[in-house]
Enzyme design. Structure first.
Site, short mmCIF file in Angstrom:
data_model
loop_
_atom_site.label_atom_id
_atom_site.label_comp_id
_atom_site.label_asym_id
_atom_site.label_seq_id
_atom_site.Cartn_x
_atom_site.Cartn_y
_atom_site.Cartn_z
N ASP A 256 47.37 9.90 -35.42
CA ASP A 256 48.02 8.63 -35.05
C ASP A 256 47.28 7.95 -33.88
O ASP A 256 47.90 7.54 -32.90
CB ASP A 256 49.47 8.87 -34.65
CG ASP A 256 50.23 9.73 -35.64
OD1 ASP A 256 49.98 9.59 -36.85
OD2 ASP A 256 51.06 10.55 -35.20
N ASN B 200 62.70 7.04 -46.78
CA ASN B 200 62.54 7.72 -45.50
C ASN B 200 62.37 6.74 -44.36
O ASN B 200 62.90 6.94 -43.26
CB ASN B 200 61.34 8.66 -45.56
CG ASN B 200 61.52 9.78 -46.56
OD1 ASN B 200 61.20 9.61 -47.74
ND2 ASN B 200 62.06 10.91 -46.13
N GLU C 283 55.34 3.23 -42.77
CA GLU C 283 55.40 3.51 -41.33
C GLU C 283 54.08 3.09 -40.69
O GLU C 283 53.17 2.58 -41.35
CB GLU C 283 55.66 5.00 -41.09
CG GLU C 283 54.55 5.91 -41.59
CD GLU C 283 54.84 7.40 -41.39
OE1 GLU C 283 56.01 7.74 -41.13
OE2 GLU C 283 53.89 8.19 -41.51
N HIS D 284 47.77 5.88 -40.52
CA HIS D 284 48.27 5.59 -39.18
C HIS D 284 47.15 5.01 -38.30
O HIS D 284 46.69 5.61 -37.35
CB HIS D 284 48.88 6.80 -38.50
CG HIS D 284 49.85 6.38 -37.42
ND1 HIS D 284 51.19 6.61 -37.50
CD2 HIS D 284 49.65 5.66 -36.29
CE1 HIS D 284 51.80 6.08 -36.43
NE2 HIS D 284 50.86 5.49 -35.69
N HIS E 217 24.25 -1.36 -54.69
CA HIS E 217 23.88 -0.74 -55.96
C HIS E 217 24.96 -1.06 -56.98
O HIS E 217 26.14 -1.19 -56.66
CB HIS E 217 23.69 0.77 -55.82
CG HIS E 217 24.91 1.52 -55.37
ND1 HIS E 217 25.88 1.94 -56.25
CD2 HIS E 217 25.32 1.93 -54.14
CE1 HIS E 217 26.82 2.58 -55.58
NE2 HIS E 217 26.52 2.58 -54.30
N ASP F 193 29.65 0.01 -51.99
CA ASP F 193 28.41 -0.17 -52.76
C ASP F 193 27.30 -0.78 -51.91
O ASP F 193 26.12 -0.68 -52.26
CB ASP F 193 28.65 -1.07 -53.98
CG ASP F 193 29.37 -0.37 -55.11
OD1 ASP F 193 29.57 0.85 -55.03
OD2 ASP F 193 29.74 -1.06 -56.08
#
Length: 469
Positions: A35, A174, A212, A276, A352, A368
């Site tokens: 975090d 959650n 979150e 995070h 590429h 790329d």
């Protein structure tokens, strides 16, 4: 002046579009630090805080360069309480400089209920946050006394906002992402609370239904808010919202949301569960830097929260022609890659496609067009260019046409994939790449494709000159 004011407000300053010089960092920046939050302050220092695996304290380090944070001394500025509130699960600290004071936002549980996670704020009036005393300003009060975490703050058009994650009663997730104005003190919110994200996509609901870790970056009158989704294992990834800076940010309809992740695990580069994040800027202020954590392995035994090996990593963030950020993929460990912009086709980059090397504008698949410049496979002071999304594959010429191919370990491949770095043939600020085994032949574009050829005219020299970004 605007950039200085933005730094003073604790905001990441978006550099100029397109032509920003390359950066040179080495990942991971810090081991066992999740975090991560890095802010560049007006005193010339970068300040970094992060979650420690013991979940028991808040640490802070500073350095004058981003890479310097890797070896900077770390100071513990606050420890968890031994009983009651703020006594467990000390998570996701962020440091901000507001009204000439330092503030740290963090989440914490209780010793007698470790999952009763709420958001809290510390304050320090000292110019140097590594010294002085930290005052506990208490809990951030929201409309619901429920699981809440990951507070972050930003300013748009003179208005300071708080964004955070919380479990809302009546919604079976959650956590969701919310937004509100800040009150008179930077540990209070006021007025309308707006729900910005409820995790519903498949990639937001793997393991857990999670949104979150919101983080904000601004550019060209637009506000971009990234957030982390799903369980904190290899499923962890980033989504993104965007809105006009002139819109009512507290109206959820002002925001558009990505339908797919903008940053996710990548088996080829060996990076899993990136998320995070926060944003900062390079030392010259011209490049935006993505800060995040991940692991370098996919499979975890037991609860991912008990696995200590999330690492802090940094890499350059690029901007698409339409003004949106392009985070690309989590790059391999080691030196960060660069892009090579054509000198005469100033919006085109070496990339590429189907393993053929070419120059093109608007490369949506950013990786790329990213290469790591490493010691030449053939030695003798040469360099080789290793593909970012195909590690072990290098830019090499075959029949004088350039491809990105896997190193077979042969002397021929090593010679074909090695070049001498020269000052740009058309501009000394750029670079040109001379073939190691065919001196006098340079990498150049012709008809959109890359070749190794002799150059003589000014147009040919321009086509053989590139700028690192």
């Amino acid at each position: 002046m605007l950039a200085t004011l933005a730094v003073a407000a604790g905001l990441p300053v978006a550099g100029p579009a397109q032509a920003a010089p390359s950066v040179n960092y080495t990942n991971p920046l810090a081991t066992q630090r999740a975090d991560p939050h890095i802010v560049r302050h007006t005193d010339g220092y970068y300040y970094m805080t992060a979650t420690v695996p013991q979940y028991d304290r808040i640490v802070l380090r500073r350095a004058t360069t981003l890479q310097g944070l890797a070896t900077a001394a770390e100071t513990t500025i606050w420890r968890r309480h031994t009983s009651g509130e703020m006594g467990a699960h000390i998570w996701a600290p962020e440091i901000h400089f507001i009204n000439n004071r330092w503030y740290v936002y963090f989440a914490a549980g209780r010793t007698d209920d470790v999952w009763r996670i709420r958001m809290y704020v510390l304050e320090n009036a000292n110019a140097n946050p590594l010294v002085g005393s930290w005052t506990e300003r208490g809990r951030i009060t929201t409309p619901w006394d429920t699981f809440s975490l990951d507070a972050s703050t930003f300013v748009v058009n003179g208005v300071r906002y708080l964004t955070w994650a919380q479990q809302e009663p009546g919604i079976s997730t959650n956590s969701n992402v919310y937004l509100a104005r800040m009150g008179a003190n930077p540990w209070q919110i006021t007025g309308t609370v707006t729900r910005l994200v409820v995790p519903t996509y498949d990639w937001e609901t793997r393991g857990h239904r999670v949104a979150e870790g919101p983080a904000v970056i601004q550019r060209n009158g637009r506000v971009f808010l990234t957030y982390s989704a799903s369980a904190t294992d290899a499923n962890y990834c980033l989504g993104m919202l965007s809105a006009s800076a002139g819109a009512n940010l507290l109206d959820a309809a002002s925001w558009s949301r990505s339908s797919t992740p903008v940053f996710a695990s990548n088996a080829a580069t060996g990076q899993y569960g990136p998320g995070h994040n926060s944003f900062t800027v390079s030392e010259d202020g011209q490049s935006d830097i993505l800060v995040y954590h991940d692991r370098n392995y996919r499979d975890i035994s037991g609860d991912p929260l008990n696995d200590p090996n999330r690492r802090t990593r940094i890499q350059k963030l690029y901007w698409n022609a339409d003004g949106t950020p392009n985070l690309g993929i989590p790059v391999p460990d080691g030196a960060t890659p660069v892009r090579l912009r054509s000198h005469d086709l100033s919006t085109s980059y070496v990339r590429h496609y189907d393993h053929r090397a070419r120059v093109e504008p608007n490369v949506a698949n950013l990786a790329d067009s990213q290469f790591r410049i490493v010691a030449g496979l053939a030695g003798a002071g040469s360099v080789s260019l290793e593909s970012t999304n195909f590690p072990g594959y290098y830019l090499r010429h075959r029949d004088f046409a350039l491809y990105v191919e896997q190193n077979d370990g042969s002397a021929l491949f090593g010679a074909d994939a090695s070049f001498h770095r020269r000052s740009g043939l058309a501009a000394s600020a750029g670079l040109s790449l001379e073939s190691q085994n065919f001196p006098g032949r340079y990498v150049r574009h012709r008809g959109g494709l890359l070749h190794v050829e002799a150059v003589s005219s000014s147009a040919e020299r321009a086509s053989a000159t590139f700028h690192l970004e």
